[in-house]
Enzyme design. Structure first.
Site, PDB file in Angstrom:
ATOM      1  N   LYS A 185      16.108  -2.257  -2.185  1.00 39.02           N
ATOM      2  CA  LYS A 185      17.411  -2.913  -2.140  1.00 39.02           C
ATOM      3  C   LYS A 185      17.867  -3.097  -0.688  1.00 39.02           C
ATOM      4  O   LYS A 185      18.385  -4.158  -0.305  1.00 39.02           O
ATOM      5  CB  LYS A 185      18.444  -2.092  -2.933  1.00 39.02           C
ATOM      6  CG  LYS A 185      18.203  -2.132  -4.432  1.00 39.02           C
ATOM      7  CD  LYS A 185      19.074  -1.158  -5.224  1.00 39.02           C
ATOM      8  CE  LYS A 185      18.694  -1.191  -6.707  1.00 39.02           C
ATOM      9  NZ  LYS A 185      19.491  -0.277  -7.554  1.00 39.02           N
ATOM     10  N   GLN A 209      23.272   4.756  -6.516  1.00 41.05           N
ATOM     11  CA  GLN A 209      22.037   4.760  -7.296  1.00 41.05           C
ATOM     12  C   GLN A 209      22.076   5.865  -8.338  1.00 41.05           C
ATOM     13  O   GLN A 209      22.412   7.014  -8.042  1.00 41.05           O
ATOM     14  CB  GLN A 209      20.832   4.939  -6.350  1.00 41.05           C
ATOM     15  CG  GLN A 209      19.474   4.794  -7.020  1.00 41.05           C
ATOM     16  CD  GLN A 209      19.187   3.390  -7.534  1.00 41.05           C
ATOM     17  OE1 GLN A 209      19.686   2.397  -7.007  1.00 41.05           O
ATOM     18  NE2 GLN A 209      18.381   3.290  -8.568  1.00 41.05           N
ATOM     19  N   ASP A 230      27.392  -3.416  -9.279  1.00 41.28           N
ATOM     20  CA  ASP A 230      26.458  -3.023 -10.336  1.00 41.28           C
ATOM     21  C   ASP A 230      27.008  -3.362 -11.726  1.00 41.28           C
ATOM     22  O   ASP A 230      26.275  -3.303 -12.717  1.00 41.28           O
ATOM     23  CB  ASP A 230      26.197  -1.509 -10.275  1.00 41.28           C
ATOM     24  CG  ASP A 230      24.806  -1.165  -9.769  1.00 41.28           C
ATOM     25  OD1 ASP A 230      23.900  -1.989  -9.954  1.00 41.28           O
ATOM     26  OD2 ASP A 230      24.643  -0.066  -9.211  1.00 41.28           O
TER      27      ASP A 230
HETATM   28  N1  GUN Z   1      19.282   3.250 -11.832  1.00 40.75           N
HETATM   29  C1  GUN Z   1      18.457   2.508 -12.606  1.00 40.75           C
HETATM   30  N2  GUN Z   1      18.826   1.207 -12.574  1.00 40.75           N
HETATM   31  C2  GUN Z   1      19.906   1.136 -11.761  1.00 40.75           C
HETATM   32  C3  GUN Z   1      20.714   0.067 -11.330  1.00 40.75           C
HETATM   33  O1  GUN Z   1      20.567  -1.101 -11.689  1.00 40.75           O
HETATM   34  N3  GUN Z   1      21.720   0.403 -10.473  1.00 40.75           N
HETATM   35  C4  GUN Z   1      21.942   1.667 -10.064  1.00 40.75           C
HETATM   36  N4  GUN Z   1      22.952   1.894  -9.248  1.00 40.75           N
HETATM   37  N5  GUN Z   1      21.206   2.685 -10.440  1.00 40.75           N
HETATM   38  C5  GUN Z   1      20.181   2.418 -11.291  1.00 40.75           C
END
Ligand code: GUN
Length: 283
Positions: A52, A96, A119
């Site tokens: 990311k 995350q 998100d």
């Molecule tokens: N953990 C697994 N998928 C995601 C996601 O799309 N965003 C975040 N913040 N954590 C995750």
């Protein structure tokens, strides 16, 4: 043989467009800023966060890193969220998941300003999605819709079966398909006659995290198959939740693993971040 829905290529195209938008914003003095918060050292999370951050850099989005130790208290994390909420240079906040067990994920998500919740996990955004209002949509479901549109298939009135009911993928993708007038069925581990449900589906979205769980023989001829799974086998191979080769013989369109849904998730995160930055200019 099915059309292979190339998420990698589509994501690259979207990211290029976002890069142009980000530089236009930067010329107006607004560099889109995404706070990327990682708590602890979950190996999968470390990989995702690194991807990311790299994607942000390439698109001209400032990723502001916050790497916190595994033993971080909930209070410390909540204080950081407050600080990021108040910081005008931060347009999006990504925490995350999963978080270490001493931290209540729901409390952390609820603390994020919904306007910075790129998100789409905050209950305000989830509620807006459920009621069909504009909102930040969580990134994997948003990417899935882009791939379905890439396939060029009509969603209206079609039978869609979503396999998996997580808050991150299953439930929001079902809401998005419903908003586009599909007839949506959500299946899960307790569903009776899963094969029968899938056999009736014009669109299948598999998001259960079980390697090759969906058999090719279950797929209705001509269906569109979206595979959200990323499963590492003992022999090192990466496979989805669907038996790819057998499903591709029956489907009209199918996403590969890797290179299907995965790259789209990150592209949608960047898109939400640029969108959040744009909104600050019209306030
Ligand atoms: N953990 C697994 N998928 C995601 C996601 O799309 N965003 C975040 N913040 N954590 C995750």
């Amino acid at each position: 043989m099915a059309q292979i829905l190339d998420g990698k290529a589509l994501a690259a195209e979207i990211r290029e467009g976002l890069g142009r938008e980000a530089s236009a914003l930067a010329q107006n003095g607004i560099t889109p800023g995404l706070a990327v918060v990682l708590v602890g050292q979950n190996p999968a999370s470390q990989v995702y966060v690194r991807m990311k951050r790299k994607a942000c850099a390439k698109a001209g989005i400032a990723a502001i890193d916050h790497d916190l130790p595994a033993e971080t208290s909930e209070d410390t994390l909540l204080q950081l969220i407050d600080q990021l909420n108040a910081d005008p240079k931060i347009h999006g906040i990504l925490v995350q998941l999963p978080l270490p067990k001493q931290i209540d994920e729901a409390r952390v998500i609820e603390r994020i300003d919904p306007a910075k919740d790129v998100d789409g996990f905050h209950p305000v955004n989830v509620g807006l999605l459920a009621t069909g209002k504009p909102c930040f949509v969580s990134c994997t479901p948003a990417g899935i819709m882009e791939l379905i549109d890439l396939a060029g298939i009509d969603i209206v009135g079609k039978r869609a079966v979503v396999l998996g009911r997580s808050n991150i993928v299953g439930k929001p993708v079902a809401a998005l398909l419903l908003a586009r007038h599909a007839t949506v069925t959500i299946c899960h581990s307790r569903t009776e006659d899963l094969a029968g449900e899938i056999a009736r589906a014009d669109i299948v979205v598999a998001a259960i995290g079980q390697p090759e769980f969906v058999k090719g023989s279950w797929i209705k001829p001509g269906a569109t198959v979206i595979d959200v799974g990323i499963n590492r086998l003992d022999d090192g191979r990466l496979v989805g939740d669907v038996e790819f080769d057998a499903a591709a013989e029956r489907a009209d369109a199918i996403t590969p693993v890797p290179g299907g849904v995965g790259p789209m998730t990150i592209a949608m995160l960047l898109k939400n971040t640029v969108e959040a930055a744009k909104r600050t200019t019209v306030r």
